[in-house]
Write a protein that holds these residues in place. Sequence first.
Motif, PDB file in Angstrom:
ATOM      1  N   LEU A  41      -0.643   1.043  -6.454  1.00 20.31           N
ATOM      2  CA  LEU A  41      -0.378   0.581  -7.820  1.00 20.31           C
ATOM      3  C   LEU A  41       0.598  -0.589  -7.782  1.00 20.31           C
ATOM      4  CD1 LEU A  41      -0.977   1.052 -10.763  1.00 20.31           C
ATOM      5  CD2 LEU A  41       0.908   2.655 -10.860  1.00 20.31           C
ATOM      6  N   LEU A  42       1.630  -0.454  -6.966  1.00 23.23           N
ATOM      7  CA  LEU A  42       2.612  -1.534  -6.830  1.00 23.23           C
ATOM      8  C   LEU A  42       1.927  -2.821  -6.380  1.00 23.23           C
ATOM      9  CD1 LEU A  42       5.690  -2.257  -6.737  1.00 23.23           C
ATOM     10  CD2 LEU A  42       5.550  -1.799  -4.301  1.00 23.23           C
ATOM     11  N   LEU A  43       1.015  -2.689  -5.408  1.00 20.30           N
ATOM     12  CA  LEU A  43       0.320  -3.872  -4.893  1.00 20.30           C
ATOM     13  C   LEU A  43      -0.528  -4.535  -5.969  1.00 20.30           C
ATOM     14  CD1 LEU A  43      -0.692  -2.720  -1.314  1.00 20.30           C
ATOM     15  CD2 LEU A  43       0.592  -4.774  -1.884  1.00 20.30           C
ATOM     16  N   VAL A  44      -1.213  -3.712  -6.768  1.00 24.01           N
ATOM     17  CA  VAL A  44      -2.065  -4.276  -7.818  1.00 24.01           C
ATOM     18  C   VAL A  44      -1.206  -4.975  -8.859  1.00 24.01           C
ATOM     19  CG1 VAL A  44      -3.689  -3.709  -9.635  1.00 24.01           C
ATOM     20  CG2 VAL A  44      -3.894  -2.610  -7.420  1.00 24.01           C
ATOM     21  N   PRO A  55      -5.880 -12.530  -4.829  1.00 22.81           N
ATOM     22  CA  PRO A  55      -6.837 -11.549  -4.304  1.00 22.81           C
ATOM     23  C   PRO A  55      -6.345 -10.789  -3.072  1.00 22.81           C
ATOM     24  CG  PRO A  55      -7.481 -13.744  -3.648  1.00 22.81           C
ATOM     25  CD  PRO A  55      -6.261 -13.910  -4.483  1.00 22.81           C
ATOM     26  N   VAL A  56      -5.304 -11.315  -2.389  1.00 24.28           N
ATOM     27  CA  VAL A  56      -4.895 -10.673  -1.128  1.00 24.28           C
ATOM     28  C   VAL A  56      -4.433  -9.226  -1.328  1.00 24.28           C
ATOM     29  CG1 VAL A  56      -3.313 -10.805   0.819  1.00 24.28           C
ATOM     30  CG2 VAL A  56      -4.417 -12.868  -0.020  1.00 24.28           C
ATOM     31  N   PRO A  57      -3.564  -8.942  -2.344  1.00 24.57           N
ATOM     32  CA  PRO A  57      -3.184  -7.533  -2.525  1.00 24.57           C
ATOM     33  C   PRO A  57      -4.387  -6.639  -2.821  1.00 24.57           C
ATOM     34  CG  PRO A  57      -1.676  -8.946  -3.705  1.00 24.57           C
ATOM     35  CD  PRO A  57      -2.787  -9.826  -3.224  1.00 24.57           C
ATOM     36  N   HIS A  58      -5.392  -7.182  -3.517  1.00 23.59           N
ATOM     37  CA  HIS A  58      -6.587  -6.371  -3.788  1.00 23.59           C
ATOM     38  C   HIS A  58      -7.266  -5.983  -2.477  1.00 23.59           C
ATOM     39  CE1 HIS A  58      -7.032  -8.030  -8.153  1.00 23.59           C
ATOM     40  NE2 HIS A  58      -5.991  -7.253  -7.977  1.00 23.59           N
ATOM     41  N   ALA A  59      -7.387  -6.985  -1.586  1.00 23.97           N
ATOM     42  CA  ALA A  59      -7.988  -6.690  -0.283  1.00 23.97           C
ATOM     43  C   ALA A  59      -7.162  -5.655   0.467  1.00 23.97           C
ATOM     44  CB  ALA A  59      -8.088  -7.972   0.536  1.00 23.97           C
ATOM     45  N   MET A  60      -5.824  -5.777   0.330  1.00 23.58           N
ATOM     46  CA  MET A  60      -4.964  -4.799   1.008  1.00 23.58           C
ATOM     47  C   MET A  60      -5.186  -3.395   0.461  1.00 23.58           C
ATOM     48  SD  MET A  60      -1.597  -7.192   1.208  1.00 23.58           S
ATOM     49  CE  MET A  60      -0.366  -5.966   1.548  1.00 23.58           C
ATOM     50  N   VAL A  61      -5.315  -3.296  -0.880  1.00 26.49           N
ATOM     51  CA  VAL A  61      -5.518  -1.973  -1.480  1.00 26.49           C
ATOM     52  C   VAL A  61      -6.854  -1.384  -1.022  1.00 26.49           C
ATOM     53  CG1 VAL A  61      -5.872  -0.737  -3.637  1.00 26.49           C
ATOM     54  CG2 VAL A  61      -4.054  -2.408  -3.459  1.00 26.49           C
TER      55      VAL A  61
ATOM     56  N   LEU B 176       5.144   0.262   1.789  1.00 28.32           N
ATOM     57  CA  LEU B 176       5.912  -0.037   0.583  1.00 28.32           C
ATOM     58  C   LEU B 176       6.798  -1.250   0.828  1.00 28.32           C
ATOM     59  CD1 LEU B 176       6.455   1.120  -2.235  1.00 28.32           C
ATOM     60  CD2 LEU B 176       8.320   2.424  -1.265  1.00 28.32           C
ATOM     61  N   GLY B 177       7.467  -1.276   1.968  1.00 32.51           N
ATOM     62  CA  GLY B 177       8.315  -2.416   2.316  1.00 32.51           C
ATOM     63  C   GLY B 177       7.497  -3.686   2.442  1.00 32.51           C
ATOM     64  N   VAL B 178       6.329  -3.579   3.075  1.00 35.87           N
ATOM     65  CA  VAL B 178       5.468  -4.751   3.249  1.00 35.87           C
ATOM     66  C   VAL B 178       5.017  -5.274   1.886  1.00 35.87           C
ATOM     67  CG1 VAL B 178       3.254  -5.535   4.152  1.00 35.87           C
ATOM     68  CG2 VAL B 178       4.699  -4.074   5.540  1.00 35.87           C
ATOM     69  N   ALA B 179       4.691  -4.350   0.959  1.00 35.57           N
ATOM     70  CA  ALA B 179       4.271  -4.765  -0.384  1.00 35.57           C
ATOM     71  C   ALA B 179       5.396  -5.526  -1.069  1.00 35.57           C
ATOM     72  CB  ALA B 179       3.873  -3.536  -1.201  1.00 35.57           C
ATOM     73  N   LEU B 180       6.627  -5.023  -0.947  1.00 34.71           N
ATOM     74  CA  LEU B 180       7.767  -5.722  -1.564  1.00 34.71           C
ATOM     75  C   LEU B 180       7.920  -7.120  -0.981  1.00 34.71           C
ATOM     76  CD1 LEU B 180      10.444  -2.875  -1.757  1.00 34.71           C
ATOM     77  CD2 LEU B 180       9.160  -3.901  -3.618  1.00 34.71           C
ATOM     78  N   LEU B 181       7.801  -7.226   0.358  1.00 37.60           N
ATOM     79  CA  LEU B 181       7.940  -8.533   1.002  1.00 37.60           C
ATOM     80  C   LEU B 181       6.862  -9.488   0.516  1.00 37.60           C
ATOM     81  CD1 LEU B 181       8.842  -7.837   4.732  1.00 37.60           C
ATOM     82  CD2 LEU B 181      10.270  -8.833   2.958  1.00 37.60           C
ATOM     83  N   TYR B 182       5.622  -8.972   0.419  1.00 37.10           N
ATOM     84  CA  TYR B 182       4.527  -9.842  -0.015  1.00 37.10           C
ATOM     85  C   TYR B 182       4.746 -10.291  -1.454  1.00 37.10           C
ATOM     86  CZ  TYR B 182       0.040 -11.894  -0.828  1.00 37.10           C
ATOM     87  OH  TYR B 182      -0.926 -12.801  -1.134  1.00 37.10           O
ATOM     88  N   GLY B 183       5.186  -9.358  -2.303  1.00 37.45           N
ATOM     89  CA  GLY B 183       5.431  -9.703  -3.700  1.00 37.45           C
ATOM     90  C   GLY B 183       6.463 -10.811  -3.830  1.00 37.45           C
ATOM     91  N   GLN B 184       7.474 -10.792  -2.947  1.00 35.05           N
ATOM     92  CA  GLN B 184       8.551 -11.768  -3.059  1.00 35.05           C
ATOM     93  C   GLN B 184       8.189 -13.119  -2.426  1.00 35.05           C
ATOM     94  OE1 GLN B 184      10.887 -11.082  -4.934  1.00 35.05           O
ATOM     95  NE2 GLN B 184      12.473 -12.609  -4.574  1.00 35.05           N
ATOM     96  N   TYR B 185       7.557 -13.073  -1.243  1.00 41.50           N
ATOM     97  CA  TYR B 185       7.387 -14.313  -0.475  1.00 41.50           C
ATOM     98  C   TYR B 185       5.931 -14.726  -0.300  1.00 41.50           C
ATOM     99  CZ  TYR B 185      12.173 -13.161   0.506  1.00 41.50           C
ATOM    100  OH  TYR B 185      13.480 -12.849   0.357  1.00 41.50           O
ATOM    101  N   GLY B 186       4.978 -13.892  -0.709  1.00 38.59           N
ATOM    102  CA  GLY B 186       3.570 -14.264  -0.613  1.00 38.59           C
ATOM    103  C   GLY B 186       3.090 -14.510   0.793  1.00 38.59           C
TER     104      GLY B 186
END
Lengths: 100, 490
Positions: A41-44, A55-61, B176-186
């Motif tokens: 959910l966080l990723l989406v 689209p990258v987070p979608h692929a990750m999910v 979860l940590g990786v998601a946070l990093l991606y959200g911040q720095y893409g």
Amino acid sequence: MTLYLLLAVALLIIGLHGLFVCAQLMRKILALNVLTTAVFLLLVVLAQAAEVLDPVPHAMVLTGIVVTVSTTAVALGLMVRLLERRGGPVSGRDRDSRNS
Amino acid sequence: MNITLATALVAGLPLTAAAVAFAHPRVGRMAALGTGLLLLPVLAVLVLEALRTGPWRHNLGGWTAPLGIGWQVDALALTLLALTTLVALAAAVYRVAEGRLTRDSRYRRYFWPLWLFLWGGLNALFLSADLFNLYVILEMVSLAAVALIAAAGGPALAAAWRYFLATLLGSTLYLLGVALLYGQYGALDVSLLSGRAEEELVTLAAAVMITLGLLLKGAIFPLHFWLPPAHGRAHAAVSAVLSAVVVTAAFYLLLRLWFGPFAGMLPGLPAQLLGLLGAAAVLWGGVLALLQRHLKMVIAYSTVSQLGFALLVFPLAAADALPDQAHAGMLMLLLAHGLAKGSLFLAAGCLAWQWGSDHLRRIGPPMAGGSLPAWIAIALAAASLVGLPPSGGFVAKWWLLESALAARAWPWAAVIVLGTFITAGYLWRILRDPLRATSVDSAVVPAQGPPLPIPLAMPWAALLLALAAIASGLFATALRSAFAAGGLAG
């Protein structure tokens, strides 16, 4: 968006609580599933937060869901064998007596 | 050989062999042994290339970093790849020889596919530079490891379950940590993130999540609770690979991240905290190893203790007095520990077969019934683990100590010295009783009949690994310059 973030945090807490507090093996597996759903959910939400939909987070999910299906399958298999050994509710006793 | 092909083969070969072994269970043994023998020359090509041109990066399929997945090949990756290959090959030889002693069980046909999946996952893990790709690989390694532990059956099932929950929680925290990093720095690529990451709250939160997850996966104090039963109860060959390489893999990711994207935050509290955890692991793991009654449990607790030494690299490198020496010491420690630990578990497996138990008071004397090679392996591996010159363990601890003294970090130096004494203590306990007894009759406890004969390949696999641990110390100067040529600090 804030709502979905809060929802992700709530799912995270529910998952962690279930993992540490529930004694039943099945509930622990479900708790782990809830936990990974929180991360998805966080990723989406992150994908939506980007200026152009990312689209990258979608692929990750999507990949994450495939991984979770596999881990859940292994978890269930392991649980069945563990309960068979303990003679728990998977009718392990019957099978043991048939084998011997 | 083409370098691109060689890099691809490192991960591709075990995975292909795994698929073949799954489809044709009869060729499983040959697939595992063949993979090991083929990987040795492939790795030699990569090492020679690294010595010639230094570390390099390989973009899979020609796609570059933001979208594509990169592999990096440097001293750290190559050292751990070499360690994995040596230990997995020796353990496979042991397992093939052991196969003659066991009867068929219904799970046996899955052993080699799982073994090869674990092997391929580890190889890919040491190459990959993409955080999400690493998550998938971590899960693959965990699932294969859990299944291999569970294959021992009986009490190993409960141990496998606990390991499974711990490692899965670890992966989720990591993601979860990786998601946070991606959200911040893409970005997901380690080197891209190293350029972009700044010291702010989100990065700190991501660092905490990822570190917690990896500490759990690496069984680092105080999150080590799952390791001793899981490693102590699995088959000896499985324990050897798990203890030598799989926990090291989690530690390897900590290194990549804390000396990469999180490097700016390392000096100060994080480095001291990681060092403190390491010190606590050295002492607590060592004391618990002293209290164990079963040979394999002593060895398993010693893994908790020895990985603590490696964690000291964080405060020592952050202290900036002799950072290269600290890095070299840590790398040498991972190598020497892996080789010695693999050897100890295989030798323990031999003795457990021969005497019917690995209880310290039931293992017979070295001179009885051909258990001498296994005992020599234990003695040599123990010498390296304690750090007697000229073994690899000695060089590793010496370099770490030099770095600690140069930084005037007396507490860390004290931990290294004290930990060495404790290591000597529990390893001496393993050797004491059997050395006193010279024949079966005078063994400490009435013997349970003569020891079973086992195929010679089993103790010899252990012996070769122990010799490699000693040899890594003899060639320390050459290794040191190779580390430097391959870009030491990752």
